[in-house]
Design an enzyme around this catalytic site. Sequence first.
Site, short mmCIF file in Angstrom:
data_model
loop_
_atom_site.label_atom_id
_atom_site.label_comp_id
_atom_site.label_asym_id
_atom_site.label_seq_id
_atom_site.Cartn_x
_atom_site.Cartn_y
_atom_site.Cartn_z
N LYS A 81 35.46 -40.52 115.32
CA LYS A 81 34.43 -41.55 115.14
C LYS A 81 34.78 -42.69 116.09
O LYS A 81 35.96 -42.94 116.37
CB LYS A 81 34.46 -42.07 113.69
N GLY A 182 16.94 -45.72 97.59
CA GLY A 182 16.61 -45.67 99.02
C GLY A 182 15.26 -44.99 99.20
O GLY A 182 14.83 -44.17 98.37
N GLY A 184 14.41 -44.28 102.70
CA GLY A 184 14.48 -44.06 104.14
C GLY A 184 14.37 -42.58 104.49
O GLY A 184 13.72 -41.80 103.77
N VAL A 186 16.57 -39.93 104.60
CA VAL A 186 17.12 -38.90 103.71
C VAL A 186 16.38 -38.91 102.37
O VAL A 186 15.97 -37.85 101.86
CB VAL A 186 18.64 -39.12 103.51
N ALA A 187 16.20 -40.10 101.82
CA ALA A 187 15.52 -40.23 100.53
C ALA A 187 14.10 -39.67 100.63
O ALA A 187 13.63 -38.96 99.72
CB ALA A 187 15.47 -41.70 100.11
P1 NAD Z 1 17.63 -45.14 106.49
O1 NAD Z 1 18.00 -46.37 107.24
O2 NAD Z 1 16.48 -44.32 107.00
O3 NAD Z 1 17.29 -45.52 104.97
C1 NAD Z 1 18.14 -46.28 104.18
C2 NAD Z 1 17.26 -47.06 103.22
O4 NAD Z 1 18.11 -47.66 102.23
C3 NAD Z 1 16.45 -48.19 103.88
O5 NAD Z 1 15.08 -48.03 103.57
C4 NAD Z 1 17.06 -49.44 103.24
O6 NAD Z 1 16.09 -50.48 103.08
C5 NAD Z 1 17.53 -48.91 101.92
N1 NAD Z 1 18.50 -49.75 101.22
C6 NAD Z 1 19.51 -50.48 101.76
N2 NAD Z 1 20.17 -51.13 100.78
C7 NAD Z 1 19.59 -50.79 99.61
C8 NAD Z 1 19.82 -51.12 98.26
N3 NAD Z 1 20.80 -51.95 97.89
N4 NAD Z 1 19.02 -50.58 97.30
C9 NAD Z 1 18.02 -49.76 97.64
N5 NAD Z 1 17.74 -49.40 98.92
C10 NAD Z 1 18.51 -49.92 99.88
O7 NAD Z 1 18.97 -44.26 106.39
P2 NAD Z 1 19.11 -42.72 106.11
O8 NAD Z 1 19.26 -42.02 107.42
O9 NAD Z 1 18.09 -42.27 105.13
O10 NAD Z 1 20.55 -42.68 105.43
C11 NAD Z 1 20.72 -42.99 104.07
C12 NAD Z 1 22.17 -42.71 103.66
O11 NAD Z 1 22.48 -41.34 103.93
C13 NAD Z 1 23.23 -43.52 104.41
O12 NAD Z 1 24.31 -43.76 103.55
C14 NAD Z 1 23.67 -42.59 105.52
O13 NAD Z 1 24.98 -42.88 105.97
C15 NAD Z 1 23.63 -41.26 104.78
N6 NAD Z 1 23.50 -40.10 105.65
C16 NAD Z 1 22.44 -39.96 106.47
C17 NAD Z 1 22.32 -38.83 107.27
C18 NAD Z 1 21.13 -38.61 108.16
O14 NAD Z 1 21.01 -37.48 108.68
N7 NAD Z 1 20.25 -39.56 108.34
C19 NAD Z 1 23.33 -37.85 107.22
C20 NAD Z 1 24.40 -38.00 106.35
C21 NAD Z 1 24.47 -39.14 105.57
#
Ligand code: NAD
Length: 349
Positions: A81, A182, A184, A186-187
């Site tokens: 990383k 969340g 975003g 993944v959600a």
């Molecule tokens: P994203 O930025 O698309 O979405 C994250 C969402 O979380 C945003 O909408 C943000 O407003 C919201 N958020 C932040 N703080 C919050 C809180 N306190 N309460 C509620 N919502 C809150 O990110 P993502 O790509 O969906 O990633 C989400 C998580 O999954 C992260 O922890 C990331 O490290 C992990 N992750 C993502 C991937 C990937 O492929 N994108 C892979 C492995 C792990």
Amino acid sequence: MQSPWEYPDFDDHEVVHFVTDRKSGLKAIIAVHSTHLGPGAGGTRFWHYAKPGEAISDALRLSRGMSFKNAMAGLKLGGGKAVILADESRAKTPEMLRAYGEGVDRLGGAYVTAEDVGVGVPDLVEVSKYTKFVSGLPVAAGAVGGDPGPHTSYGVFLGVKAAVRRKLGRDSLSGLHIAIQGAGSVAGGLARHAAKESARISIADIDQARAQKLADEVGGSVVAPDQILSMEADVLSPCALGAILTEESIAALRVPIVAGGANNQLATPADGDRVHARGILYAPDYVINAGGIINVASEYLKDADEAGVKAKIEQIPGRLESIWDESDATGRNPADVADTMAQRLIGRG
Ligand code: NAD
């Protein structure tokens, strides 16, 4: 003054590479934890740290996490990383990315970079002009690679189903209540998959409009961000931030299952024991959320087509089952079991 060897997060990292370029102002740290299974792979974070020591800790901790994640995903990749220390203005320049790319290149492939917080596809395109050790670049339509989000969501969905099968004895999410933190990438993917199986979905995001948009799309309800973790539901799926499972939040959980995509959900290792002690089934985060890295790895290693990537993601439930089986057999919490399995896979067992 602490040397990198004295940091609590130092775990016999093979290489910790400091990259400095006076002209562009670049300050970066590349940590390669293990190359036992292949090149140390993991994204680059661009972040403003209050103290440089925090950046070193982050690089050490996150690269170790990548070793574990890649090993448990069955990939021929080690863990690495990088962090670029942003100044307060967070200005990123092509010169800085050039110096960074040259720094990655000097490691000769021991480290392969990709996206992380603050680093997107256009940045990597710039970096790739100076090194070939980059993944997560734009790909042609139909080729493997690109946005990892949908692949992560698919793996998380399969992991949630595995947990439901084990804990609740149900083969479908139909009628079950999934509380998602969340809204975003993944959600969103998870919510769509779960909605197709007629799950009842609650969503919380600090971005209210984003939560509402997703809820409207999947026929779910919006919940206040400070209520989602203590909501009564069948599954809590943390898909936003890390360190959300703390002594306090664990005591307030009202779910039989915690299974979500966010990285580093447990605030401390002791929180793994706390969740376990409450009889809640926990899906270790770096095992359930490996779909994205599986896709990125196939882009870099060119070892699978789309069907092959899907097949690898579909092994996530089996990995979770073996962790839960060992947890049941030993009484140790699943996160602890996963760490031990990963250590064994990288030759440190
Ligand atoms: P994203 O930025 O698309 O979405 C994250 C969402 O979380 C945003 O909408 C943000 O407003 C919201 N958020 C932040 N703080 C919050 C809180 N306190 N309460 C509620 N919502 C809150 O990110 P993502 O790509 O969906 O990633 C989400 C998580 O999954 C992260 O922890 C990331 O490290 C992990 N992750 C993502 C991937 C990937 O492929 N994108 C892979 C492995 C792990």
